[in-house]
Design a protein around this motif. Structure first.
Motif, PDB file in Angstrom:
ATOM      1  N   LYS A 116      -1.967  -2.404   0.436  1.00 36.15           N
ATOM      2  CA  LYS A 116      -2.846  -3.357  -1.186  1.00 36.15           C
ATOM      3  C   LYS A 116      -4.201  -4.450  -0.557  1.00 36.15           C
ATOM      4  O   LYS A 116      -5.146  -4.238  -0.893  1.00 36.15           O
ATOM      5  CB  LYS A 116      -2.057  -3.408  -2.141  1.00 36.15           C
ATOM      6  CG  LYS A 116      -1.838  -2.473  -3.305  1.00 36.15           C
ATOM      7  CD  LYS A 116      -1.835  -3.135  -4.914  1.00 36.15           C
ATOM      8  CE  LYS A 116      -1.639  -1.726  -6.312  1.00 36.15           C
ATOM      9  NZ  LYS A 116      -1.067  -2.228  -7.354  1.00 36.15           N
ATOM     10  N   PHE A 119      -6.166  -2.767   2.057  1.00 41.53           N
ATOM     11  CA  PHE A 119      -7.053  -1.305   1.659  1.00 41.53           C
ATOM     12  C   PHE A 119      -7.597  -1.622  -0.063  1.00 41.53           C
ATOM     13  O   PHE A 119      -8.718  -0.245   0.458  1.00 41.53           O
ATOM     14  CB  PHE A 119      -6.077   0.258   1.865  1.00 41.53           C
ATOM     15  CG  PHE A 119      -6.178   0.763   3.159  1.00 41.53           C
ATOM     16  CD1 PHE A 119      -6.978   0.886   4.018  1.00 41.53           C
ATOM     17  CD2 PHE A 119      -4.624   0.397   4.307  1.00 41.53           C
ATOM     18  CE1 PHE A 119      -7.204   1.440   5.068  1.00 41.53           C
ATOM     19  CE2 PHE A 119      -4.084   0.618   5.241  1.00 41.53           C
ATOM     20  CZ  PHE A 119      -5.366   1.277   5.373  1.00 41.53           C
ATOM     21  N   GLN A 120      -7.378  -2.493  -0.826  1.00 43.90           N
ATOM     22  CA  GLN A 120      -7.465  -2.215  -1.916  1.00 43.90           C
ATOM     23  C   GLN A 120      -7.445  -4.080  -2.459  1.00 43.90           C
ATOM     24  O   GLN A 120      -8.922  -4.404  -1.943  1.00 43.90           O
ATOM     25  CB  GLN A 120      -6.741  -1.620  -2.862  1.00 43.90           C
ATOM     26  CG  GLN A 120      -6.787  -0.212  -2.434  1.00 43.90           C
ATOM     27  CD  GLN A 120      -5.956   0.257  -3.735  1.00 43.90           C
ATOM     28  OE1 GLN A 120      -5.474  -0.535  -4.107  1.00 43.90           O
ATOM     29  NE2 GLN A 120      -5.991   2.114  -3.010  1.00 43.90           N
ATOM     30  N   THR A 124      -5.718  -4.663  -8.255  1.00 39.86           N
ATOM     31  CA  THR A 124      -5.629  -3.759  -8.105  1.00 39.86           C
ATOM     32  C   THR A 124      -4.784  -3.037  -8.982  1.00 39.86           C
ATOM     33  O   THR A 124      -3.500  -2.983  -8.267  1.00 39.86           O
ATOM     34  CB  THR A 124      -6.610  -2.586  -7.075  1.00 39.86           C
ATOM     35  OG1 THR A 124      -7.379  -3.795  -6.587  1.00 39.86           O
ATOM     36  CG2 THR A 124      -6.743  -0.900  -7.384  1.00 39.86           C
ATOM     37  N   ARG A 133     -10.658   3.073  -7.133  1.00 42.39           N
ATOM     38  CA  ARG A 133     -10.070   2.749  -6.132  1.00 42.39           C
ATOM     39  C   ARG A 133     -11.129   2.414  -5.114  1.00 42.39           C
ATOM     40  O   ARG A 133     -11.503   1.731  -4.174  1.00 42.39           O
ATOM     41  CB  ARG A 133      -8.703   3.625  -6.280  1.00 42.39           C
ATOM     42  CG  ARG A 133      -7.557   3.500  -6.834  1.00 42.39           C
ATOM     43  CD  ARG A 133      -6.923   4.027  -6.684  1.00 42.39           C
ATOM     44  NE  ARG A 133      -5.864   4.533  -7.304  1.00 42.39           N
ATOM     45  CZ  ARG A 133      -4.725   3.839  -7.214  1.00 42.39           C
ATOM     46  NH1 ARG A 133      -4.490   3.383  -5.851  1.00 42.39           N
ATOM     47  NH2 ARG A 133      -3.709   3.895  -7.739  1.00 42.39           N
ATOM     48  N   PHE A 137     -11.766  -0.484  -2.487  1.00 37.42           N
ATOM     49  CA  PHE A 137     -11.273  -0.142  -1.161  1.00 37.42           C
ATOM     50  C   PHE A 137     -13.315  -0.843  -0.478  1.00 37.42           C
ATOM     51  O   PHE A 137     -13.000  -1.296   0.574  1.00 37.42           O
ATOM     52  CB  PHE A 137     -11.601   1.299  -0.473  1.00 37.42           C
ATOM     53  CG  PHE A 137     -11.741   1.786   0.816  1.00 37.42           C
ATOM     54  CD1 PHE A 137     -11.005   1.239   1.730  1.00 37.42           C
ATOM     55  CD2 PHE A 137     -13.304   2.354   0.959  1.00 37.42           C
ATOM     56  CE1 PHE A 137     -10.978   1.277   2.875  1.00 37.42           C
ATOM     57  CE2 PHE A 137     -12.978   2.456   2.664  1.00 37.42           C
ATOM     58  CZ  PHE A 137     -11.941   2.509   3.284  1.00 37.42           C
ATOM     59  N   SER A 140     -12.147  -4.007  -0.107  1.00 38.16           N
ATOM     60  CA  SER A 140     -11.516  -4.631   0.230  1.00 38.16           C
ATOM     61  C   SER A 140     -11.554  -5.728   1.550  1.00 38.16           C
ATOM     62  O   SER A 140     -12.705  -5.850   2.366  1.00 38.16           O
ATOM     63  CB  SER A 140     -10.495  -3.866   0.826  1.00 38.16           C
ATOM     64  OG  SER A 140     -11.397  -2.618   1.286  1.00 38.16           O
ATOM     65  N   GLY A 143     -12.618  -2.701   4.340  1.00 38.22           N
ATOM     66  CA  GLY A 143     -14.058  -2.340   4.105  1.00 38.22           C
ATOM     67  C   GLY A 143     -14.359  -2.993   3.944  1.00 38.22           C
ATOM     68  O   GLY A 143     -15.735  -2.208   5.252  1.00 38.22           O
TER      69      GLY A 143
END
Length: 354
Positions: A116, A119-120, A124, A133, A137, A140, A143
């Motif tokens: 998490k 990537f997030q 979340t 989601r 991302f 994140s 990202g």
């Protein structure tokens, strides 16, 4: 089984085996190195004022009370080191078993799942919708780094292709020499020089752009240009060499004999064949950009994977964050190389035939 299908199957299995070998080697080396770094993660996270009971509870929660590898060389009461075998009861084995189940572990400091955190976002929810989601991302750490790397790659291509073609068409002239000097300057100046210089000019003196953070699309300009400057210089020289080499080929003389304009000859025939080595460099440099963004992210306070690795991982001895970041960077690098091979084959059909 047809020979062509068998060759493709074995080629795919070979690439997958190399992929697994590289990932295992990289993560194993990083795990070994962070274990050798002096210091105690429990002290780094809890502070020296914590009680022995709190330290012990922290180590048990994160598995730090178990040996790091299959064997160790602890000291006996007399101070002499001796070999001790621990078997599968170690943190290294537990990490890989969890990784095969899609679990990168939890951060020592925030207790957030590393997947998490990368990537997030730790906030979340697990039952979030697909749209949430996707937004998570994009915002994140991973990202942010991918967006910065792609922006830097785009800037490098936008600068390098016209400049390289211009220099190649005018080989030996003052215009070619000027383009070569610009390319050499770009290669010679590292990111930690270009970044502060751009901040001083465009943020401090002119006040046009923000020097720090990621809150607006204009915040991409300075860090992406800093990251893409050296790459644009390398690509310019590659494009120039490719154009000069391709201009002497027979198909170029045939295209000119058919009455095609010089612009169409260069950009339709010369550039397509000249881009083959450039695509190879781009694919390799994408992974370099992801890893090299660490310095740029630090300069501009860009909340990406590099900043997470340096500040939250290495700086605070968070083993799981370091392992997760390095694993993601190495996998991204390998996948970028695989995509490069596919594009390479598409540009040059002779590779597919062979």
């Amino acid at each position: 089984m047809p020979s062509a299908f068998k060759r493709k199957l074995f080629g795919g299995l070979r690439r997958f085996a190399i992929f697994l070998l590289v990932v295992w080697t990289v993560v194993s080396l990083v795990t070994l190195l962070i274990e050798l770094v002096p210091g105690d993660p429990a002290v780094s996270v809890l502070g020296e004022q914590a009680t022995p009971e709190q330290f012990e509870q922290f180590r048990q929660k994160h598995g730090l009370d178990r040996p790091p590898f299959f064997f160790s060389f602890p000291r006996d009461p007399s101070g002499e080191r001796h070999f001790q075998w621990h078997g599968a009861n170690n943190r290294y084995t537990e990490y890989w078993v969890a990784l095969l189940h899609g679990d990168m572990g939890r951060s020592f400091r925030t207790d957030c799942a590393v997947v998490k955190a990368i990537f997030q976002n730790c906030s979340t929810p697990d039952n979030a919708s697909v749209w949430h989601r996707i937004l998570a991302f994009l915002n994140s750490r991973f990202g942010a780094t991918v967006q910065l790397a792609l922006a830097a790659l785009s800037i490098a291509v936008i600068i390098a292709i016209p400049l390289g073609v211009f220099a190649g068409k005018n080989q030996g002239t003052w215009m070619d020499n000027l383009a070569s000097v610009i390319a050499l300057i770009g290669i010679s100046l590292p990111g930690f020089v270009i970044g502060p210089m751009l901040v001083y000019v465009f943020a401090v003196k002119l006040g046009w752009l923000a020097p720090y953070g990621r809150s607006d699309w204009t915040d991409f300009i300075l860090p992406s240009f800093t990251l893409g400057a050296a790459l644009s210089a390398i690509l310019t020289r590659m494009v120039r060499s490719s154009v000069i080499e391709a201009l002497g080929e027979d198909y170029v003389r045939t295209a000119r004999a058919k009455g095609l304009s010089e612009t169409k000859v260069v950009y339709k025939h010369v550039l397509k064949n000249g881009l083959i080595p450039v695509v190879t460099i781009l694919g390799l440099q994408l992974g370099v950009l992801l890893a090299g963004a660490i310095i740029t992210e630090k300069i501009f306070g860009w909340p990406g994977l590099g900043l997470l690795l340096v500040e939250d991982g290495i700086g605070k001895r968070d083993y799981r964050v370091v392992q997760g970041c390095v694993l993601v960077i190495s996998m991204t690098y390998i996948i970028a190389n695989m995509l490069t091979d596919m594009i390479y084959r598409w540009l040059d059909p002779r590779i597919r035939v062979s």
